[in-house]
Design a protein around this motif. Sequence first.
Motif, PDB file in Angstrom:
ATOM      1  N   HIS A 125      40.901 -28.051  64.721  1.00  0.00           N
ATOM      2  CA  HIS A 125      41.674 -27.290  63.734  1.00  0.00           C
ATOM      3  C   HIS A 125      43.202 -27.502  63.890  1.00  0.00           C
ATOM      4  N   SER A 150      51.376 -21.944  65.035  1.00  0.00           N
ATOM      5  CA  SER A 150      50.375 -21.194  64.271  1.00  0.00           C
ATOM      6  C   SER A 150      50.168 -19.831  64.910  1.00  0.00           C
ATOM      7  N   GLY A 151      49.107 -19.123  64.451  1.00  0.00           N
ATOM      8  CA  GLY A 151      48.842 -17.797  64.998  1.00  0.00           C
ATOM      9  C   GLY A 151      48.354 -17.853  66.434  1.00  0.00           C
ATOM     10  N   GLY A 152      47.677 -18.933  66.805  1.00  0.00           N
ATOM     11  CA  GLY A 152      47.107 -19.033  68.150  1.00  0.00           C
ATOM     12  C   GLY A 152      47.751 -20.095  69.020  1.00  0.00           C
ATOM     13  N   GLY A 177      53.383 -17.540  65.806  1.00  0.00           N
ATOM     14  CA  GLY A 177      52.814 -16.691  64.748  1.00  0.00           C
ATOM     15  C   GLY A 177      52.405 -15.327  65.292  1.00  0.00           C
ATOM     16  N   GLU A 178      51.841 -15.371  66.498  1.00  0.00           N
ATOM     17  CA  GLU A 178      51.437 -14.118  67.170  1.00  0.00           C
ATOM     18  C   GLU A 178      52.678 -13.248  67.410  1.00  0.00           C
ATOM     19  N   PHE A 180      55.446 -13.198  65.625  1.00  0.00           N
ATOM     20  CA  PHE A 180      55.808 -12.592  64.329  1.00  0.00           C
ATOM     21  C   PHE A 180      54.873 -11.413  64.034  1.00  0.00           C
ATOM     22  N   ASP A 181      53.576 -11.605  64.284  1.00  0.00           N
ATOM     23  CA  ASP A 181      52.596 -10.552  63.975  1.00  0.00           C
ATOM     24  C   ASP A 181      52.848  -9.309  64.835  1.00  0.00           C
ATOM     25  N   PRO A 192      49.182  -9.968  57.850  1.00  0.00           N
ATOM     26  CA  PRO A 192      49.824 -10.682  58.951  1.00  0.00           C
ATOM     27  C   PRO A 192      51.342 -10.557  58.883  1.00  0.00           C
ATOM     28  N   PRO A 195      54.681 -13.496  57.144  1.00  0.00           N
ATOM     29  CA  PRO A 195      55.246 -13.481  55.794  1.00  0.00           C
ATOM     30  C   PRO A 195      56.076 -12.225  55.515  1.00  0.00           C
ATOM     31  N   GLY A 285      51.284 -26.101  61.057  1.00  0.00           N
ATOM     32  CA  GLY A 285      50.748 -24.784  61.412  1.00  0.00           C
ATOM     33  C   GLY A 285      51.207 -23.690  60.467  1.00  0.00           C
ATOM     34  N   GLY A 286      50.553 -22.544  60.551  1.00  0.00           N
ATOM     35  CA  GLY A 286      50.820 -21.434  59.632  1.00  0.00           C
ATOM     36  C   GLY A 286      52.276 -20.999  59.572  1.00  0.00           C
ATOM     37  N   VAL A 287      52.957 -21.024  60.706  1.00  0.00           N
ATOM     38  CA  VAL A 287      54.369 -20.588  60.730  1.00  0.00           C
ATOM     39  C   VAL A 287      55.268 -21.621  60.028  1.00  0.00           C
ATOM     40  N   ALA A 289      55.059 -22.260  57.180  1.00  0.00           N
ATOM     41  CA  ALA A 289      55.306 -21.684  55.850  1.00  0.00           C
ATOM     42  C   ALA A 289      56.657 -20.963  55.828  1.00  0.00           C
ATOM     43  N   THR A 317      49.171 -22.818  55.831  1.00  0.00           N
ATOM     44  CA  THR A 317      48.229 -21.879  56.466  1.00  0.00           C
ATOM     45  C   THR A 317      46.797 -22.427  56.287  1.00  0.00           C
TER      46      THR A 317
END
Length: 346
Positions: A125, A150-152, A177-178, A180-181, A192, A195, A285-287, A289, A317
């Motif tokens: 992934h 990313s988140g992980g 990402g974590e 930020f969360d 999440p 954003p 990765g998601g971040v 974005a 994402t």
Amino acid sequence: MTTNASHKLILAIETSCDETAAALIDFSDGKITVKSNVINSQIKLHQKYGGVVPELAAREHVKNIVPVIHECLKDGNIKTSEAKNIITAIAVAAGPGLVTSLVVGVETAKALSLAWETPLIPINHIEAHIFANFISNESINLPAIILTVSGGHTNLMKLDPTYRLEMVGQTRDDAAGEAFDKAAQLMNLGYPGGPIVSRLAKEFLMTSGANNIKLPRPMIETQNFDFSFSGLKTALLYQLQKDKDWQKRIPQYCAEFQQAVIDVLVFKTMKAAKKFSIGTVMLAGGVSANAELRTQLKASCEKAGLSFHMPELQYTTDNAAMIGAAACFRQETGLHNIIAKPNLEI
Ligand code: KG4
Ligand code: ZN
């Protein structure tokens, strides 16, 4: 449609966390094109719990996987009865991720592979986030330094001209990402967090005021390429506890938190490109974005004369198009050799 060596039509499946996704990817003469891309997001379901609930995620994947694949084929104008003659490979995210989510995609892919007698390509992934850069973009010169956020996961890697990845540095605790969360959680902003923090930061950045809130830039001075973001979250917590009026200054806290993360990410990425004399930088990765991260890393690369690439916003994402893109560079495997691995490494 012909199927020669330089042409592939890949059905890609992604269920590693809380998105059930399927995509059709055309790979012809080195060009990756997305024919269809369906994402069923469970965010609304998990929002009320403040994070992803694995058991619920797995149940949703089970409910949605077949309709999502069906819709994906329909969007790509492929009749189910014709799929086995047209699709040249099935790609699936095999890890890392939540094992109860991963198995839904993996077992579905195996069943289709058996029924259609179509080769199967297991995909990492995290690698897929990186290969999202190659969608509709044939102008990437390798080797490259990749910042994956990313988140992980948060790491710096080298991608060589044979598409192999080598780890250069990674986070010792929380992923970007974590972070930020968790920052959003401290300020009760919802999930999440990335954003939301980014939108509120923008509100502050649109005012002309200087930011008098100061947070640390963890590990920015260290010689290695590792990151650490859990201390930044704790520093934010202490500042919020000291500030009776913090609720009136949330956009300001968000802007400083975001900038602290970006400063460290950009500084270490530029340092890695310089140290290894690499002329290409890629973001993934998601971040990725995050609008400020995109703008600031791009500007730093331009200033240093490096070529810079980032995925189109829709592929930042979790999605299945990136799984199909990665499959263009990876080998098929036997049906029995593929299992979902929650801790799959690069
Ligand atoms: O890659 P991804 O979709 O899932 C994982 O593989 O982990 O990344 C999700 C992460 C979440 O932590 C989310 O808050 C963060 O990406 N994210 C953002 C933004 N959009 C998503 N972080 C900062 N700014 C954003 N605009
Ligand atoms: Zn992801």
